[in-house]
Design a protein around this motif. Sequence first.
Motif, PDB file in Angstrom:
ATOM      1  N   LYS A 273       0.823  -1.204   0.000  1.00 15.93           N
ATOM      2  CA  LYS A 273       0.000   0.000   0.000  1.00 15.93           C
ATOM      3  C   LYS A 273       0.863   1.263   0.000  1.00 15.93           C
ATOM      4  O   LYS A 273       1.965   1.276   0.542  1.00 15.93           O
ATOM      5  CB  LYS A 273      -0.929   0.011   1.220  1.00 15.93           C
ATOM      6  N   SER A 274       0.313   2.321  -0.600  1.00 15.15           N
ATOM      7  CA  SER A 274       0.973   3.624  -0.613  1.00 15.15           C
ATOM      8  C   SER A 274      -0.027   4.693  -0.209  1.00 15.15           C
ATOM      9  O   SER A 274      -1.214   4.599  -0.537  1.00 15.15           O
ATOM     10  CB  SER A 274       1.529   3.944  -2.006  1.00 15.15           C
ATOM     11  N   LEU A 275       0.463   5.706   0.496  1.00 16.67           N
ATOM     12  CA  LEU A 275      -0.404   6.798   0.931  1.00 16.67           C
ATOM     13  C   LEU A 275      -0.474   7.879  -0.135  1.00 16.67           C
ATOM     14  O   LEU A 275       0.518   8.200  -0.779  1.00 16.67           O
ATOM     15  CB  LEU A 275       0.127   7.423   2.224  1.00 16.67           C
ATOM     16  N   PRO A 276      -1.654   8.477  -0.327  1.00 15.21           N
ATOM     17  CA  PRO A 276      -1.737   9.653  -1.189  1.00 15.21           C
ATOM     18  C   PRO A 276      -1.153  10.869  -0.478  1.00 15.21           C
ATOM     19  O   PRO A 276      -0.767  10.785   0.696  1.00 15.21           O
ATOM     20  CB  PRO A 276      -3.244   9.805  -1.411  1.00 15.21           C
ATOM     21  N   ASN A 277      -1.108  11.970  -1.172  1.00 12.44           N
ATOM     22  CA  ASN A 277      -0.595  13.208  -0.598  1.00 12.44           C
ATOM     23  C   ASN A 277      -1.574  13.728   0.446  1.00 12.44           C
ATOM     24  O   ASN A 277      -2.644  14.244   0.116  1.00 12.44           O
ATOM     25  CB  ASN A 277      -0.390  14.255  -1.700  1.00 12.44           C
ATOM     26  N   THR A 278      -1.220  13.579   1.717  1.00  9.53           N
ATOM     27  CA  THR A 278      -2.144  13.937   2.802  1.00  9.53           C
ATOM     28  C   THR A 278      -2.189  15.435   3.078  1.00  9.53           C
ATOM     29  O   THR A 278      -2.903  15.864   3.986  1.00  9.53           O
ATOM     30  CB  THR A 278      -1.762  13.182   4.089  1.00  9.53           C
ATOM     31  N   ASP A 279      -1.466  16.242   2.298  1.00 14.74           N
ATOM     32  CA  ASP A 279      -1.552  17.694   2.480  1.00 14.74           C
ATOM     33  C   ASP A 279      -2.974  18.196   2.266  1.00 14.74           C
ATOM     34  O   ASP A 279      -3.388  19.188   2.859  1.00 14.74           O
ATOM     35  CB  ASP A 279      -0.615  18.414   1.502  1.00 14.74           C
ATOM     36  N   ILE A 280      -3.717  17.481   1.411  1.00 18.15           N
ATOM     37  CA  ILE A 280      -5.073  17.916   1.104  1.00 18.15           C
ATOM     38  C   ILE A 280      -6.011  17.788   2.301  1.00 18.15           C
ATOM     39  O   ILE A 280      -7.072  18.413   2.347  1.00 18.15           O
ATOM     40  CB  ILE A 280      -5.628  17.119  -0.109  1.00 18.15           C
ATOM     41  N   LEU A 281      -5.631  16.971   3.294  1.00 17.06           N
ATOM     42  CA  LEU A 281      -6.493  16.779   4.458  1.00 17.06           C
ATOM     43  C   LEU A 281      -6.795  18.101   5.157  1.00 17.06           C
ATOM     44  O   LEU A 281      -7.912  18.317   5.644  1.00 17.06           O
ATOM     45  CB  LEU A 281      -5.844  15.808   5.448  1.00 17.06           C
ATOM     46  N   GLY A 282      -5.819  18.971   5.227  1.00 20.49           N
ATOM     47  CA  GLY A 282      -5.998  20.231   5.939  1.00 20.49           C
ATOM     48  C   GLY A 282      -6.482  21.367   5.076  1.00 20.49           C
ATOM     49  O   GLY A 282      -6.601  22.502   5.558  1.00 20.49           O
ATOM     50  N   PRO A 560     -12.088  12.872   6.086  1.00 20.37           N
ATOM     51  CA  PRO A 560     -10.735  13.258   5.656  1.00 20.37           C
ATOM     52  C   PRO A 560     -10.629  14.668   5.095  1.00 20.37           C
ATOM     53  O   PRO A 560      -9.670  15.385   5.388  1.00 20.37           O
ATOM     54  CB  PRO A 560     -10.408  12.214   4.583  1.00 20.37           C
ATOM     55  N   VAL A 561     -11.590  15.058   4.270  1.00 14.13           N
ATOM     56  CA  VAL A 561     -11.516  16.358   3.603  1.00 14.13           C
ATOM     57  C   VAL A 561     -12.869  17.055   3.714  1.00 14.13           C
ATOM     58  O   VAL A 561     -13.914  16.429   3.562  1.00 14.13           O
ATOM     59  CB  VAL A 561     -11.146  16.197   2.107  1.00 14.13           C
ATOM     60  N   MET A 562     -12.845  18.371   3.973  1.00 13.06           N
ATOM     61  CA  MET A 562     -14.059  19.172   3.979  1.00 13.06           C
ATOM     62  C   MET A 562     -14.217  19.815   2.602  1.00 13.06           C
ATOM     63  O   MET A 562     -13.303  20.468   2.103  1.00 13.06           O
ATOM     64  CB  MET A 562     -14.002  20.245   5.063  1.00 13.06           C
ATOM     65  N   SER A 563     -15.381  19.608   1.992  1.00 19.83           N
ATOM     66  CA  SER A 563     -15.618  20.105   0.646  1.00 19.83           C
ATOM     67  C   SER A 563     -16.878  20.959   0.626  1.00 19.83           C
ATOM     68  O   SER A 563     -17.881  20.603   1.257  1.00 19.83           O
ATOM     69  CB  SER A 563     -15.757  18.927  -0.320  1.00 19.83           C
ATOM     70  N   HIS A 587     -11.477  20.686  12.422  1.00 22.65           N
ATOM     71  CA  HIS A 587     -11.035  19.629  11.511  1.00 22.65           C
ATOM     72  C   HIS A 587      -9.509  19.623  11.410  1.00 22.65           C
ATOM     73  O   HIS A 587      -8.866  18.564  11.500  1.00 22.65           O
ATOM     74  CB  HIS A 587     -11.659  19.848  10.129  1.00 22.65           C
ATOM     75  N   GLN A 588      -8.917  20.790  11.245  1.00 24.20           N
ATOM     76  CA  GLN A 588      -7.466  20.876  11.073  1.00 24.20           C
ATOM     77  C   GLN A 588      -6.710  20.527  12.353  1.00 24.20           C
ATOM     78  O   GLN A 588      -5.666  19.877  12.296  1.00 24.20           O
ATOM     79  CB  GLN A 588      -7.103  22.295  10.603  1.00 24.20           C
ATOM     80  N   ASP A 589      -7.243  20.933  13.491  1.00 23.87           N
ATOM     81  CA  ASP A 589      -6.521  20.739  14.755  1.00 23.87           C
ATOM     82  C   ASP A 589      -6.735  19.355  15.366  1.00 23.87           C
ATOM     83  O   ASP A 589      -5.817  18.797  15.982  1.00 23.87           O
ATOM     84  CB  ASP A 589      -6.960  21.799  15.776  1.00 23.87           C
TER      85      ASP A 589
END
Length: 692
Positions: A273-282, A560-563, A587-589
């Motif tokens: 398994k590989s992780l996606p770019n988790t920068d988008i989480l925040g 994971p992500v707020m849209s 969400h971020q904290d």
Amino acid sequence: MPHARPRNPSPIPEVTWDSGLKEMNETWKGAIACLGVAIFFVMTIGIIYWQVVDQPNKNWILRGSTSGLIWERRAHSLILQTLSEEKTLVEINVGNFPDLEQPFVKNLCWLNKTEFCYTWDATADLKIFLESGLSAGTECYSINWTPLHCKVTLKDCFSMTNVSWYGGASLRAQRWPLNNVNTKSQPFVISNLAKNPTGYGSVLEKYFLGSTGVTVTIAPDVPIFLSVESNRHFCLERPSSIVMVPLQYMVCIGQNITSVHQEVGSQLSEQEKSLPNTDILGLPIWRYYRTADSAAKMERGLRSFFNRLKRHNLGEGLIALNEHSTMLLSNADRMHLPTANRKMYTLRHTRELSLIKPLKFSITLSPYTSINSQLFLKSLQEGKENYWLSLQSKFNGHPTPLITKWKGHFSVQLNVTNDPARSWYMDRVNLLWQRLGAQYVTFEGAEGNTFMEQAIQPPRELEGDKYIGIFALMAAMLGNSTIISAITRSNHLPLFIQMNPLQSDWSYAGLKGIIPSVLHYSLLGYNFFIPDAVGGTLANEFLTEEELYIRWLQIVTFLPVMSFSTPPWVCCDDWVLNLTRQYIQRHQDFVVPLIVKLSKEWLSRGYPIFRPLWWLSPNDPVTFTIDDEFLIGDEVLIAPITEQGRVQRDIYLPGEGHKWMDTNTAQVFDGGTLIRNYSVSLMEVPVFVKAS
């Protein structure tokens, strides 16, 4: 010499003695024959009586160390039970032959205790193998039906009696468990829900999990039909065809639902398994909603939208462009130009893009091209018809591109089985990505099977969901900053998954379907998803209902992500705008660090990040049907309001022996208890954390 006198005759006349034995023989022979017939008749009746009346309805046909399979002859069922027969794990109704009572089934594999073989009336062969090599307490039975002629339909149905089922495919109106679902028999492949609302949606695996501690895993390369009849059964079917394809699946049992999923379901993909770019989480995602008819207007609109987000202090976010906006910025029709012209155009257009270069945004692409575009016409001129999905002409052997519809336009679809076509497409994507300076690329449109939708037999390399599999691999080649709208058998790839669009209402096709979808995606190994925007996107208009907006906002805060599609300043009053800021910060904290931590556990063990309540209470039937609460790992429980107008709800806390602290009141509760009528104001969401 003495004279020999003749002897006087006997006074009793000589007669031949006849005891009557001859006559008696004929009589006795008849009697004996009649007696033999009678005995044979009685024996025949006895055998028939034994088979039909006196024979037990259930016969063990295969036994493991903790469980075994029983044939129930009257119901035509295979029953998987514990050896003590105290617990039925699953009942499989076999519908492979006419509705005639089947006699005792004899194992034709003779003395092999790990296999069972039988041929049913020259209709189908059944072979069952007891698999080995699993951990203690887990046993698997590989079940293989093979048709013996082309008119055989293979169909096995799994009972829902006393079993809650999960897994399979996402739906337009997602339910958890799937016992309350009704779907007609149809190919078990990912459909384009815009074209087929009753089909199977964007995340699909041939894996089902039952609450009795049982899994059903269908062979990946065997095409099947699936139907679900609410609260009765779901059925796997191989319709009769000239190509006699078998029906193959594996049934595994474990100590309970959690342990069997950890053993079987968490290893759906055997690849690393590989992780996606988790920068988008925040980064909250803001869908750009304005329309424009030129790149210049598009750029000015983007800058204005970005400034407004900044002015409202909504934090650094990602602006998501749809395919139309992406094409405006890229002027895609020029991307087929020769290298020299392309370079001159790129330099000129780079200066025009200076307004959006500082922004963080994502672009959207698809494998479709309009038949009126210069790109498609140029490909025909260059003899590259095979770059698109095509039909071979019967007359001259040349490929004829297959015409379909994409977003209201007649279009052609990229042929992902053609190596030069794939390279050409990926070169264009890379060029566009670099030129625009986007942070993420979203791919949509791989759902469905264009051949099947037009009742055309697809080539073998594109049967079922194979197009989606190839397209997902292409998307992953760009790196870990890609998003895709449909996926199967690819939970190891470093991709974010865009969830199905939802209605702007309180139904299971709207807000109430969010948590069932979260649990479904995560159970199948797709933990990194982007939920549909707050308020839903199917309506294609702004949401104006404050309560729905707020309750939706509260759920996605813990995902994971707020849209967002409707900006809060458009939807609601200023106090809702303030509330939106607070939840983005929460969400971020709080949520993002928790997901990052749990992602490491997913990498090593495959456990879902978002978990149903039965994960901690696998033997508690109460947890099997709860669809409005979820766990983040084993540490946090979220119980939002999903009913319109409600300001209180019942909350079940799982895990007997655990302690849960209410983050709103700091009150501590025991696990395994139900809190009735918990008060929840419009501005609150119940969150419990595991207390030490």
